[in-house]
Design a protein around this motif. Structure first.
Motif, PDB file in Angstrom:
ATOM      1  N   MET A   1      76.815 -51.290   4.147  1.00 20.04           N
ATOM      2  CA  MET A   1      78.184 -50.038   4.301  1.00 20.04           C
ATOM      3  C   MET A   1      78.061 -49.365   5.617  1.00 20.04           C
ATOM      4  O   MET A   1      76.918 -49.076   6.201  1.00 20.04           O
ATOM      5  CB  MET A   1      77.924 -48.928   3.209  1.00 20.04           C
ATOM      6  N   THR A   2      79.088 -49.426   6.276  1.00 14.92           N
ATOM      7  CA  THR A   2      79.206 -48.934   7.970  1.00 14.92           C
ATOM      8  C   THR A   2      79.020 -47.491   7.878  1.00 14.92           C
ATOM      9  O   THR A   2      78.925 -46.739   6.836  1.00 14.92           O
ATOM     10  CB  THR A   2      80.374 -49.177   8.550  1.00 14.92           C
ATOM     11  N   ARG A   3      78.357 -47.031   8.948  1.00 16.26           N
ATOM     12  CA  ARG A   3      78.297 -45.343   8.996  1.00 16.26           C
ATOM     13  C   ARG A   3      79.428 -44.641   8.647  1.00 16.26           C
ATOM     14  O   ARG A   3      79.491 -43.641   7.929  1.00 16.26           O
ATOM     15  CB  ARG A   3      77.776 -45.100  10.453  1.00 16.26           C
ATOM     16  N   GLU A   4      80.691 -45.203   9.112  1.00 19.49           N
ATOM     17  CA  GLU A   4      81.957 -44.414   8.843  1.00 19.49           C
ATOM     18  C   GLU A   4      82.248 -44.544   7.550  1.00 19.49           C
ATOM     19  O   GLU A   4      82.552 -43.317   6.831  1.00 19.49           O
ATOM     20  CB  GLU A   4      83.012 -45.227   9.668  1.00 19.49           C
ATOM     21  N   LYS A   5      82.018 -45.672   6.697  1.00 23.90           N
ATOM     22  CA  LYS A   5      82.203 -45.431   5.330  1.00 23.90           C
ATOM     23  C   LYS A   5      81.011 -44.588   4.608  1.00 23.90           C
ATOM     24  O   LYS A   5      81.658 -43.857   3.894  1.00 23.90           O
ATOM     25  CB  LYS A   5      82.064 -46.931   4.856  1.00 23.90           C
ATOM     26  N   THR A   6      80.058 -44.472   5.112  1.00 27.10           N
ATOM     27  CA  THR A   6      79.027 -43.588   4.564  1.00 27.10           C
ATOM     28  C   THR A   6      79.350 -42.114   4.643  1.00 27.10           C
ATOM     29  O   THR A   6      79.431 -41.326   3.670  1.00 27.10           O
ATOM     30  CB  THR A   6      77.756 -43.905   5.072  1.00 27.10           C
ATOM     31  N   GLY A   7      79.916 -42.044   6.019  1.00 27.86           N
ATOM     32  CA  GLY A   7      80.468 -40.450   6.282  1.00 27.86           C
ATOM     33  C   GLY A   7      81.524 -40.214   5.218  1.00 27.86           C
ATOM     34  O   GLY A   7      81.790 -38.999   4.753  1.00 27.86           O
ATOM     35  N   ARG A   8      82.616 -41.054   4.984  1.00 29.84           N
ATOM     36  CA  ARG A   8      83.678 -40.859   4.196  1.00 29.84           C
ATOM     37  C   ARG A   8      83.263 -40.489   2.841  1.00 29.84           C
ATOM     38  O   ARG A   8      83.679 -39.549   1.908  1.00 29.84           O
ATOM     39  CB  ARG A   8      84.686 -41.744   4.056  1.00 29.84           C
ATOM     40  N   ILE A   9      82.356 -41.301   2.284  1.00 33.29           N
ATOM     41  CA  ILE A   9      81.612 -41.269   0.796  1.00 33.29           C
ATOM     42  C   ILE A   9      81.030 -39.853   0.848  1.00 33.29           C
ATOM     43  O   ILE A   9      81.126 -39.372  -0.106  1.00 33.29           O
ATOM     44  CB  ILE A   9      80.730 -42.356   0.420  1.00 33.29           C
ATOM     45  N   ILE A  10      80.409 -39.544   1.740  1.00 33.33           N
ATOM     46  CA  ILE A  10      79.471 -38.166   1.508  1.00 33.33           C
ATOM     47  C   ILE A  10      80.693 -37.096   1.539  1.00 33.33           C
ATOM     48  O   ILE A  10      80.489 -36.055   0.829  1.00 33.33           O
ATOM     49  CB  ILE A  10      78.854 -37.896   2.942  1.00 33.33           C
ATOM     50  N   GLY A  11      81.712 -36.901   2.581  1.00 29.31           N
ATOM     51  CA  GLY A  11      82.808 -36.249   2.629  1.00 29.31           C
ATOM     52  C   GLY A  11      83.534 -35.928   0.920  1.00 29.31           C
ATOM     53  O   GLY A  11      83.820 -34.937   0.336  1.00 29.31           O
ATOM     54  N   ALA A  12      83.679 -37.133   0.585  1.00 30.66           N
ATOM     55  CA  ALA A  12      84.521 -37.425  -0.821  1.00 30.66           C
ATOM     56  C   ALA A  12      83.448 -36.793  -1.916  1.00 30.66           C
ATOM     57  O   ALA A  12      84.131 -35.979  -2.865  1.00 30.66           O
ATOM     58  CB  ALA A  12      84.845 -38.683  -1.076  1.00 30.66           C
ATOM     59  N   THR A  13      82.191 -37.124  -1.796  1.00 29.93           N
ATOM     60  CA  THR A  13      81.333 -36.531  -2.779  1.00 29.93           C
ATOM     61  C   THR A  13      81.116 -35.067  -2.699  1.00 29.93           C
ATOM     62  O   THR A  13      81.051 -34.495  -4.057  1.00 29.93           O
ATOM     63  CB  THR A  13      79.931 -37.516  -2.596  1.00 29.93           C
ATOM     64  N   PHE A  14      81.000 -34.771  -1.582  1.00 27.55           N
ATOM     65  CA  PHE A  14      81.107 -33.044  -1.640  1.00 27.55           C
ATOM     66  C   PHE A  14      82.183 -32.329  -2.063  1.00 27.55           C
ATOM     67  O   PHE A  14      82.260 -31.589  -2.655  1.00 27.55           O
ATOM     68  CB  PHE A  14      80.463 -32.693  -0.102  1.00 27.55           C
ATOM     69  N   GLY A  15      83.603 -32.989  -1.842  1.00 28.91           N
ATOM     70  CA  GLY A  15      84.721 -32.624  -2.249  1.00 28.91           C
ATOM     71  C   GLY A  15      84.601 -32.592  -3.888  1.00 28.91           C
ATOM     72  O   GLY A  15      85.117 -31.630  -4.411  1.00 28.91           O
ATOM     73  N   LEU A  16      84.335 -33.832  -4.195  1.00 28.81           N
ATOM     74  CA  LEU A  16      84.175 -33.677  -5.829  1.00 28.81           C
ATOM     75  C   LEU A  16      83.180 -32.737  -6.338  1.00 28.81           C
ATOM     76  O   LEU A  16      83.632 -31.994  -7.337  1.00 28.81           O
ATOM     77  CB  LEU A  16      83.583 -35.110  -6.180  1.00 28.81           C
ATOM     78  N   ALA A  17      82.141 -32.457  -5.752  1.00 25.24           N
ATOM     79  CA  ALA A  17      81.103 -31.510  -6.260  1.00 25.24           C
ATOM     80  C   ALA A  17      81.811 -30.068  -6.232  1.00 25.24           C
ATOM     81  O   ALA A  17      81.420 -29.381  -6.994  1.00 25.24           O
ATOM     82  CB  ALA A  17      79.761 -31.555  -5.363  1.00 25.24           C
TER      83      ALA A  17
END
Length: 185
Positions: A1-17
């Motif tokens: 997974m690219t760093r950009e994708k990782t950043g997006r997943i982190i943002g979405a995960t925190f949004g969900l949380a």
């Protein structure tokens, strides 16, 4: 997974949380559908992130991706954690206002996006930073005025969660990747 994708997943995960945790302050009739919608939105965004192409190294996006989680990122996140923890200690200790913690966290998370916007040279993050910081500040005002936990959670928890999920969704759309259509891979 690219760093950009990782950043997006982190943002979405925190949004969900943000949404899942703060929905607990709402009546059950509102909390359950909100939690389900947040989960559906997260899964749609996650699918879109998985389907998004990696940036080419010879493009400006590729140059940013190479330095996405470097030393300057660590400084921004480190400062965020220290400021958040110090504020939580003061809010829960001398101020005895635990109902304001979510607002403080939203304010600090929002402010950290200004730093990330500078580090990643991504001006669009300034809009997210301003919106989340405003939600946190409004939540602190609500807490100071003695508003209900539900009102504070909605303004300083649920709305920032929606902003995070929406920001990732918007970044996918801007890069030409539909988050909710197409066949599964």
């Amino acid at each position: 997974m690219t760093r950009e994708k990782t950043g997006r997943i982190i943002g979405a995960t925190f949004g969900l949380a943000f949404i899942q945790v703060n929905a607990a302050a709402l009546p059950t009739a509102a909390a359950i559908p909100l939690r389900v919608l947040a989960l559906i939105a997260f899964l749609a965004v996650f699918r879109g992130v998985r389907r998004s192409p990696a940036p080419r190294p010879d493009t400006p996006e590729g140059a940013v991706a190479r330095s996405y989680f470097g030393r300057r990122y660590v400084y921004v996140v480190g400062a965020e954690v220290l400021v958040a923890a110090a504020g939580i200690l003061v809010i829960n200790g001398p101020l005895d206002a635990p109902h304001a913690v979510v607002a403080w966290v939203a304010l600090v998370v929002g402010l950290h996006f200004f730093g990330l916007a500078a580090v990643w040279r991504t001006a669009a993050l300034n809009r997210l930073a301003a919106a989340m910081s405003a939600c946190g500040a409004a939540g602190l005002v609500l807490a100071a005025l003695g508003s209900s936990q539900a009102a504070i959670a909605a303004v300083a928890g649920i709305l920032p969660g929606a902003l995070l999920l929406g920001s990732v969704w918007w970044s996918l759309r801007a890069s030409g990747v539909p988050a909710t259509t197409g066949s599964a891979s």
